[in-house]
Write an enzyme that holds these catalytic residues in place. Structure first.
Site, PDB file in Angstrom:
ATOM      1  N   SER A   8       0.610  -1.050  -0.615  1.00  0.00           N
ATOM      2  CA  SER A   8      -0.074  -0.482  -0.562  1.00  0.00           C
ATOM      3  C   SER A   8       1.261   0.977  -0.176  1.00  0.00           C
ATOM      4  CB  SER A   8      -0.589  -0.152   1.166  1.00  0.00           C
ATOM      5  OG  SER A   8      -0.427  -0.330   2.848  1.00  0.00           O
ATOM      6  N   HIS A  31     -40.188  23.780  -8.945  1.00  0.00           N
ATOM      7  CA  HIS A  31     -40.572  22.737 -10.533  1.00  0.00           C
ATOM      8  C   HIS A  31     -39.990  23.067 -11.396  1.00  0.00           C
ATOM      9  CE1 HIS A  31     -43.164  20.107  -8.025  1.00  0.00           C
ATOM     10  NE2 HIS A  31     -44.338  21.044  -7.201  1.00  0.00           N
ATOM     11  N   SER A  81     -15.071  26.840 -26.741  1.00  0.00           N
ATOM     12  CA  SER A  81     -15.518  25.739 -27.546  1.00  0.00           C
ATOM     13  C   SER A  81     -14.434  25.281 -28.497  1.00  0.00           C
ATOM     14  CB  SER A  81     -16.853  25.537 -28.669  1.00  0.00           C
ATOM     15  OG  SER A  81     -16.406  24.591 -28.836  1.00  0.00           O
ATOM     16  N   LYS A 133     -18.505  30.214 -28.121  1.00  0.00           N
ATOM     17  CA  LYS A 133     -19.384  29.650 -26.684  1.00  0.00           C
ATOM     18  C   LYS A 133     -18.293  29.922 -25.723  1.00  0.00           C
ATOM     19  CE  LYS A 133     -21.903  26.558 -26.275  1.00  0.00           C
ATOM     20  NZ  LYS A 133     -21.929  25.564 -26.599  1.00  0.00           N
ATOM     21  N   ASN A 135     -18.825  28.097 -21.625  1.00  0.00           N
ATOM     22  CA  ASN A 135     -19.485  27.566 -21.527  1.00  0.00           C
ATOM     23  C   ASN A 135     -18.489  27.664 -20.016  1.00  0.00           C
ATOM     24  OD1 ASN A 135     -20.112  26.789 -23.603  1.00  0.00           O
ATOM     25  ND2 ASN A 135     -18.186  25.153 -23.384  1.00  0.00           N
ATOM     26  N   GLU A 160     -19.975  23.013 -14.061  1.00  0.00           N
ATOM     27  CA  GLU A 160     -20.590  21.409 -14.159  1.00  0.00           C
ATOM     28  C   GLU A 160     -19.507  20.570 -13.894  1.00  0.00           C
ATOM     29  OE1 GLU A 160     -22.212  22.810 -18.636  1.00  0.00           O
ATOM     30  OE2 GLU A 160     -20.058  22.099 -19.008  1.00  0.00           O
ATOM     31  N   LYS A 164      -7.489   3.879   2.528  1.00  0.00           N
ATOM     32  CA  LYS A 164      -7.442   4.987   2.504  1.00  0.00           C
ATOM     33  C   LYS A 164      -7.649   5.869   1.554  1.00  0.00           C
ATOM     34  CE  LYS A 164      -3.930   2.900   4.116  1.00  0.00           C
ATOM     35  NZ  LYS A 164      -4.968   1.834   5.083  1.00  0.00           N
TER      36      LYS A 164
END
Length: 461
Positions: free
Chosen positions: A22, A155, A276, A282, A284, A289, A324
């Site tokens: 380990s 909603h 992009s 774009k 983003n 995200e 771990k």
């Protein structure tokens, strides 16, 4: 030869050696392991299990190894299996046979439990500091946007008008509870398992309390079986981290929505956006995200360790070596997300006019119109039905509630009077909700003050 090799007649198979080791990941515990060993060595000398000069030699040797590791002068060996054996092997090579006395009255079972508690205690403190900074940034934003009107949603449909400050305060409450969970987790893990031995303690007259005190623990574990086989503290941290990541994910999801062309409520700073490879227009919200995505990773760490621990008989089992990597991954993921979310929020631009415009659409003042009727003596259920009919009419006409004339209102109910237009004004709808927990600027300002006080109390614990 292995430090435990006296019982064996042949060497470990090479495949097993690699599979079993380990050190690739638990070398991360080197500082905690050495600090624990120093405290153990000092205690051994003080109670007379080893000579005082031997204890001094052990401590000096361990301190030198710690300095060399920190300076990048040590290369760990796969064959030495784990961080505990690597350190002990180095120590014996450097100071001679006295190094073999370090492990007196101790097992790797209680040693690793100690190391992991020390590690998590430090990382919880670091995580708390990052959450505190995030909460402070959110409090600052809330203070600036007490009168930034926006639509509230249920909603994902427009529901009632609120303010950005009120919306942000919801997340502040979540993160304050997260701080409380981290405090509770830290408190419960802060007991020393050292002295539990392999699983039944030891016949040596160890002073467990002395070691615990030196290492900053509040006490010692009261059962040796539990001391070596418990990973509740790690699971509790992973659960707390998962809930915290869930809150970050929800916040980031809203930032993704708000920065879209459909909402245009905020503009993300260039430093926290990406472009992009094919679409030049774009911008983003990749950071938000990615936080949303990494939340699932921390959930996975929790589920993995829960699954590892499920059904394990007492006491220690080799399965527990798998604890771990899950803890390390969750710590790294959580802290990286906290580090990036705070400046992303601090640098975003709030489009006040777009938010206010959004609050005016979608009949967000319909509830206030029903309340207006109820205050005039109309039973609320009847008022609800009347306003529903008005909304249906306005929907067909493509107009808002405030665009109907008084005479049109009065054809529906004679209760309507000139004061109805003030009652359904967006600002009035928000300002009138002064109940504790409500969105009025006055109420939110008080909530900010109370949340700042709660934050200070949490920092004291």
């Amino acid at each position: 030869m292995k430090l435990w090799g006296g019982r064996f007649e042949k060497t470990t198979d090479a495949l097993v050696e690699d599979f079993h080791s380990s050190i690739r990941f638990d070398q991360r515990l080197y500082r905690q392991d050495i600090l624990g060993s120093i405290a153990h060595a000092r205690m051994l000398g003080s109670v007379g299990v080893i000579a005082e000069d031997e204890a001094s030699d052990l401590i000096a040797g361990l301190q030198a190894i710690l300095e060399d590791i920190q300076a990048g002068k040590v290369e760990f060996e796969i064959g030495a299996e784990d961080i505990h054996m690597n350190v002990e092997k180095l120590l014996t090579e450097r100071i001679g046979p006295v190094g073999k006395k370090l492990h007196t009255g101790r097992s790797r079972n209680d040693q690793v439990a100690l190391d992991l508690r020390l590690y998590l205690r430090e990382e919880i403190d670091q995580s708390k500091a990052l959450v505190v900074k995030l909460v402070q940034t959110l409090l600052d934003l809330a203070q600036k946007h007490l009168e930034t009107w926006m639509p509230g949603y249920t909603h994902l449909q427009k529901a009632q008008p609120i303010t950005l400050a009120h919306h942000l305060m919801a997340y502040i409450q979540m993160f304050l509870r997260d701080l409380g969970r981290l405090n509770d987790t830290r408190k419960r893990l802060n007991v020393s398992p050292l002295g539990s031995g392999a699983m039944a303690g030891t016949t040596f007259p160890l002073n467990r309390e002395k070691v615990a005190s030196e290492l900053g623990f509040d006490g010692v574990t009261l059962n040796s079986l539990d001391g070596v086989s418990d990973r509740d503290f790690a699971l509790e941290f992973l659960a707390s981290a998962s809930i915290l990541m869930m809150h970050l994910s929800r916040l980031c999801e809203e930032l993704v929505l708000w920065s879209s062309g459909e909402f245009q409520f905020i503009a993300m700073d260039d430093g926290y956006s990406t472009g992009s490879s094919i679409m030049p227009q774009k911008k983003n919200p990749d950071v938000a995200e990615l936080v949303r995505g990494k939340t699932g990773r921390v959930y996975g760490d929790l589920m993995a360790l829960l699954t590892v621990m499920k059904g394990l008989p007492l006491a220690y089992n080799k399965d527990m070596q798998e604890d771990k990597e899950q803890v390390f991954d969750a710590v790294d993921t959580l802290q990286k997300c906290l580090l990036v979310v705070e400046p992303m929020l601090r640098t975003m631009q709030v489009q006040r006019e777009a938010m206010a415009g959004g609050a005016k659409g979608g009949f967000t003042n319909a509830t206030d119109l029903a309340d207006y009727l109820a205050k005039k003596g109309v039973p609320f259920r009847e008022a609800h039905e009347l306003v529903g009919r008005i909304v249906l009419h306005c929907t067909k006409q493509g107009i808002g509630l405030e665009e109907l004339t008084l005479s049109e209102y009065q054809t529906i109910s004679p209760v309507f009077a000139n004061d109805l237009f003030e009652a359904i004004g967006i600002e009035h709808c928000v300002r009138a909700r002064k109940i504790i927990g409500g969105p009025s600027p006055e109420t939110v300002a008080e909530a900010i003050r109370q949340s700042q006080a709660v934050l200070l109390k949490l920092l004291e614990k």
